[in-house]
Motif scaffolding. Structure first.
Motif, PDB file in Angstrom:
ATOM      1  N   MET A  62       0.834  -1.187   0.000  1.00 40.15           N
ATOM      2  CA  MET A  62       0.000   0.000   0.000  1.00 40.15           C
ATOM      3  C   MET A  62       0.880   1.253   0.000  1.00 40.15           C
ATOM      4  N   VAL A  63       0.588   2.183  -0.884  1.00 45.77           N
ATOM      5  CA  VAL A  63       1.321   3.445  -0.950  1.00 45.77           C
ATOM      6  C   VAL A  63       0.362   4.569  -0.567  1.00 45.77           C
ATOM      7  N   ARG A  64       0.663   5.245   0.521  1.00 42.21           N
ATOM      8  CA  ARG A  64      -0.158   6.371   0.964  1.00 42.21           C
ATOM      9  C   ARG A  64       0.707   7.326   1.754  1.00 42.21           C
ATOM     10  N   GLY A  65       0.344   8.582   1.757  1.00 44.28           N
ATOM     11  CA  GLY A  65       1.131   9.550   2.495  1.00 44.28           C
ATOM     12  C   GLY A  65       0.619  10.952   2.260  1.00 44.28           C
ATOM     13  N   VAL A 161      -2.028  21.926   5.930  1.00 46.18           N
ATOM     14  CA  VAL A 161      -3.075  21.614   4.951  1.00 46.18           C
ATOM     15  C   VAL A 161      -3.511  22.875   4.214  1.00 46.18           C
ATOM     16  N   LYS A 162      -3.682  23.950   4.944  1.00 45.28           N
ATOM     17  CA  LYS A 162      -4.089  25.212   4.324  1.00 45.28           C
ATOM     18  C   LYS A 162      -3.026  25.739   3.370  1.00 45.28           C
ATOM     19  N   ALA A 163      -1.752  25.431   3.677  1.00 42.79           N
ATOM     20  CA  ALA A 163      -0.650  25.936   2.850  1.00 42.79           C
ATOM     21  C   ALA A 163      -0.423  25.101   1.598  1.00 42.79           C
ATOM     22  N   GLY A 164      -1.057  23.932   1.518  1.00 43.01           N
ATOM     23  CA  GLY A 164      -0.916  23.145   0.295  1.00 43.01           C
ATOM     24  C   GLY A 164      -0.482  21.709   0.478  1.00 43.01           C
ATOM     25  N   ARG A 165      -0.480  21.199   1.715  1.00 46.85           N
ATOM     26  CA  ARG A 165      -0.169  19.788   1.891  1.00 46.85           C
ATOM     27  C   ARG A 165      -1.357  18.949   1.446  1.00 46.85           C
ATOM     28  N   ILE A 166      -1.085  17.908   0.670  1.00 45.00           N
ATOM     29  CA  ILE A 166      -2.158  17.037   0.197  1.00 45.00           C
ATOM     30  C   ILE A 166      -1.919  15.612   0.660  1.00 45.00           C
ATOM     31  N   ASP A 167      -2.996  14.895   0.888  1.00 43.43           N
ATOM     32  CA  ASP A 167      -2.930  13.476   1.226  1.00 43.43           C
ATOM     33  C   ASP A 167      -3.238  12.672  -0.028  1.00 43.43           C
ATOM     34  N   PHE A 168      -2.653  11.503  -0.138  1.00 43.00           N
ATOM     35  CA  PHE A 168      -2.894  10.666  -1.307  1.00 43.00           C
ATOM     36  C   PHE A 168      -2.765   9.196  -0.920  1.00 43.00           C
ATOM     37  N   ARG A 169      -3.346   8.350  -1.749  1.00 37.79           N
ATOM     38  CA  ARG A 169      -3.194   6.911  -1.576  1.00 37.79           C
ATOM     39  C   ARG A 169      -3.441   6.224  -2.912  1.00 37.79           C
ATOM     40  N   VAL A 170      -2.765   5.112  -3.112  1.00 40.59           N
ATOM     41  CA  VAL A 170      -2.929   4.366  -4.357  1.00 40.59           C
ATOM     42  C   VAL A 170      -4.314   3.721  -4.362  1.00 40.59           C
ATOM     43  N   ASP A 171      -4.964   3.693  -5.527  1.00 38.25           N
ATOM     44  CA  ASP A 171      -6.281   3.070  -5.591  1.00 38.25           C
ATOM     45  C   ASP A 171      -6.140   1.574  -5.875  1.00 38.25           C
ATOM     46  N   LYS A 172      -7.264   0.885  -5.974  1.00 40.55           N
ATOM     47  CA  LYS A 172      -7.230  -0.569  -6.092  1.00 40.55           C
ATOM     48  C   LYS A 172      -6.638  -1.052  -7.408  1.00 40.55           C
ATOM     49  N   THR A 173      -6.502  -0.139  -8.376  1.00 40.42           N
ATOM     50  CA  THR A 173      -5.909  -0.522  -9.657  1.00 40.42           C
ATOM     51  C   THR A 173      -4.412  -0.197  -9.723  1.00 40.42           C
ATOM     52  N   ARG A 203      10.024   7.948  -2.713  1.00 41.86           N
ATOM     53  CA  ARG A 203      10.509   7.711  -1.349  1.00 41.86           C
ATOM     54  C   ARG A 203       9.685   6.643  -0.638  1.00 41.86           C
ATOM     55  N   LEU A 204       8.400   6.559  -0.988  1.00 40.46           N
ATOM     56  CA  LEU A 204       7.489   5.634  -0.319  1.00 40.46           C
ATOM     57  C   LEU A 204       7.445   4.248  -0.963  1.00 40.46           C
ATOM     58  N   ARG A 205       8.368   3.968  -1.872  1.00 38.39           N
ATOM     59  CA  ARG A 205       8.350   2.665  -2.538  1.00 38.39           C
ATOM     60  C   ARG A 205       8.365   1.542  -1.499  1.00 38.39           C
ATOM     61  N   PRO A 206       7.347   0.659  -1.524  1.00 37.18           N
ATOM     62  CA  PRO A 206       7.319  -0.457  -0.564  1.00 37.18           C
ATOM     63  C   PRO A 206       8.440  -1.453  -0.857  1.00 37.18           C
ATOM     64  N   ALA A 207       9.020  -2.001   0.184  1.00 37.89           N
ATOM     65  CA  ALA A 207      10.080  -2.996   0.005  1.00 37.89           C
ATOM     66  C   ALA A 207       9.565  -4.216  -0.745  1.00 37.89           C
ATOM     67  N   ALA A 208       8.256  -4.481  -0.611  1.00 35.82           N
ATOM     68  CA  ALA A 208       7.670  -5.667  -1.250  1.00 35.82           C
ATOM     69  C   ALA A 208       7.388  -5.468  -2.735  1.00 35.82           C
ATOM     70  N   ALA A 209       7.505  -4.226  -3.231  1.00 35.96           N
ATOM     71  CA  ALA A 209       7.246  -3.970  -4.649  1.00 35.96           C
ATOM     72  C   ALA A 209       8.374  -4.545  -5.494  1.00 35.96           C
ATOM     73  N   LYS A 210       8.023  -5.382  -6.447  1.00 36.05           N
ATOM     74  CA  LYS A 210       9.020  -6.034  -7.297  1.00 36.05           C
ATOM     75  C   LYS A 210       8.979  -5.461  -8.718  1.00 36.05           C
ATOM     76  N   GLY A 211      10.111  -5.504  -9.394  1.00 39.09           N
ATOM     77  CA  GLY A 211      10.158  -5.027 -10.769  1.00 39.09           C
ATOM     78  C   GLY A 211      10.049  -3.518 -10.847  1.00 39.09           C
ATOM     79  N   GLY A 212       9.568  -3.028 -11.978  1.00 32.45           N
ATOM     80  CA  GLY A 212       9.428  -1.589 -12.171  1.00 32.45           C
ATOM     81  C   GLY A 212       8.399  -1.007 -11.223  1.00 32.45           C
ATOM     82  N   TYR A 213       8.756   0.049 -10.552  1.00 29.95           N
ATOM     83  CA  TYR A 213       7.856   0.670  -9.567  1.00 29.95           C
ATOM     84  C   TYR A 213       6.977   1.736 -10.217  1.00 29.95           C
ATOM     85  N   VAL A 214       7.593   2.745 -10.811  1.00 24.53           N
ATOM     86  CA  VAL A 214       6.817   3.770 -11.520  1.00 24.53           C
ATOM     87  C   VAL A 214       6.631   3.308 -12.962  1.00 24.53           C
TER      88      VAL A 214
END
Length: 239
Positions: A62-65, A161-173, A203-214
Motif C-alpha cells: 500500500m502506498v499512501r502519504g 493543509v491550508k498551505a498546500g499539503r495534500i494526502d494521497f493513496r494508491v487506488d485498487k488498480t 521515497r514511499l516505494r514499498p520494500a515488497a514492490a518487485k520489478g518496475g515501480y513507476v
C-alpha cells in the motif's frame, strides 16, 4: 466518444510533441505542454496520474502519504478538526473551518455529512472517529497518523493543509491520482509541484514492490488530454 474542437487541437499538440520526442516527455516540457493544452473557459485543475507496480490488495504494498506542494494546490481547502474542548480554541486559531466533536461525529454517522476536504483529529478522540470509517473510508477522508491528520499538534496540521499539503493513496488498480495545481499556475510552478510529488512517491516505494515501480506518469488539465511524462523524471527527482 465525440470530442470538441479544443480537445482535438490539444490532443494533436500532445501527439506531435511525443512523436518528435520519440515517447514520453521530460517533466519540464510536459509542464509547458499541459499548460498550453488547458484551453477551457474556466480555471482547470492540473492533475497527475502515476501507475505503480504494486498490488494494493497486499498491506505491505500500500502506498499512501502526504506531501507539501511548494506552490499549494490553488484551491481553498475546507478543514474539519475533531478534538475535545481543551484543544478546540487552538484549532480555530490555526484557521480550521469547522471545529467540534460530538455534533460532527453524529452528523457524519447519521447524516453522511462530508462537506469538507480534510479531517484532522487529535489522538484522544480516535475511538469515536474510528466508528466513522464506513462513511469516511470510501471517500478518502479518514484521518491517519501517516498522513499527519491524527496529531496533537493541531496548529501545525491545520496550517500545513491550508498551505498546500495534500494526502494521497494508491487506488485498487495501482494508480495514484491527485491535483497538483491550476491551469493558471506558471510552467515552473507546475513542474516544481509535480517534482515534489514524484519525489515523495519514489521515497514511499514499498520494500515488497518487485520489478518496475513507476510504470507511467501523465499530467493533464480537467478538460485536456493526458500528457505522458518520461518515467525517468521520477528517478531524476530523487537525486
Amino acid at each position: 466518444m465525440a470530442r470538441g474542437k479544443r480537445y482535438r487541437q490539444a490532443a494533436e499538440l500532445v501527439a506531435a510533441a511525443t512523436e518528435e520526442a520519440g515517447g514520453p516527455l521530460p517533466l519540464e516540457q510536459a509542464a509547458k505542454l499541459v499548460k498550453e493544452t488547458g484551453r477551457a473557459k474556466f480555471e482547470e485543475s492540473v492533475d497527475i496520474d502515476i501507475r505503480l507496480g504494486v498490488d494494493p490488495k497486499h498491506a505491505d504494498q500500500m502506498v499512501r502519504g502526504s506531501v507539501a506542494l511548494p506552490h499549494g494546490t490553488g484551491k481553498s481547502v475546507r478543514v474539519l478538526v475533531l478534538t475535545n474542548e481543551g484543544k478546540q480554541a487552538e484549532a480555530e486559531a490555526a484557521g480550521a473551518d469547522m471545529v467540534g466533536l460530538d455534533e460532527y461525529v453524529d452528523k457524519i454517522q447519521n447524516e453522511g455529512f462530508t462537506d469538507f476536504d480534510v479531517l484532522i483529529a487529535s489522538p484522544d478522540v480516535m475511538p469515536q472517529v474510528g466508528r466513522l470509517g464506513r462513511v469516511l473510508g470510501p471517500r478518502g477522508l479518514m484521518p491517519n497518523p501517516k498522513s499527519g491528520t491524527v496529531t496533537n499538534d493541531l496548529t501545525e496540521a491545520v496550517e500545513a493543509v491550508k498551505a498546500g499539503r495534500i494526502d494521497f493513496r494508491v487506488d485498487k488498480t495501482g494508480i495514484v491520482h491527485t491535483s497538483i495545481g491550476k491551469s493558471t499556475f506558471t510552467e515552473d510552478q507546475i513542474r516544481e509541484n509535480a517534482d515534489a510529488f514524484l519525489k515523495e512517491i519514489v521515497r514511499l516505494r514499498p520494500a515488497a514492490a518487485k520489478g518496475g515501480y513507476v510504470r507511467s506518469v501523465t499530467l493533464s488539465t480537467t478538460m485536456g488530454p493526458a500528457v505522458p511524462v518520461d518515467r525517468g523524471a521520477a528517478v531524476v527527482s530523487t537525486r
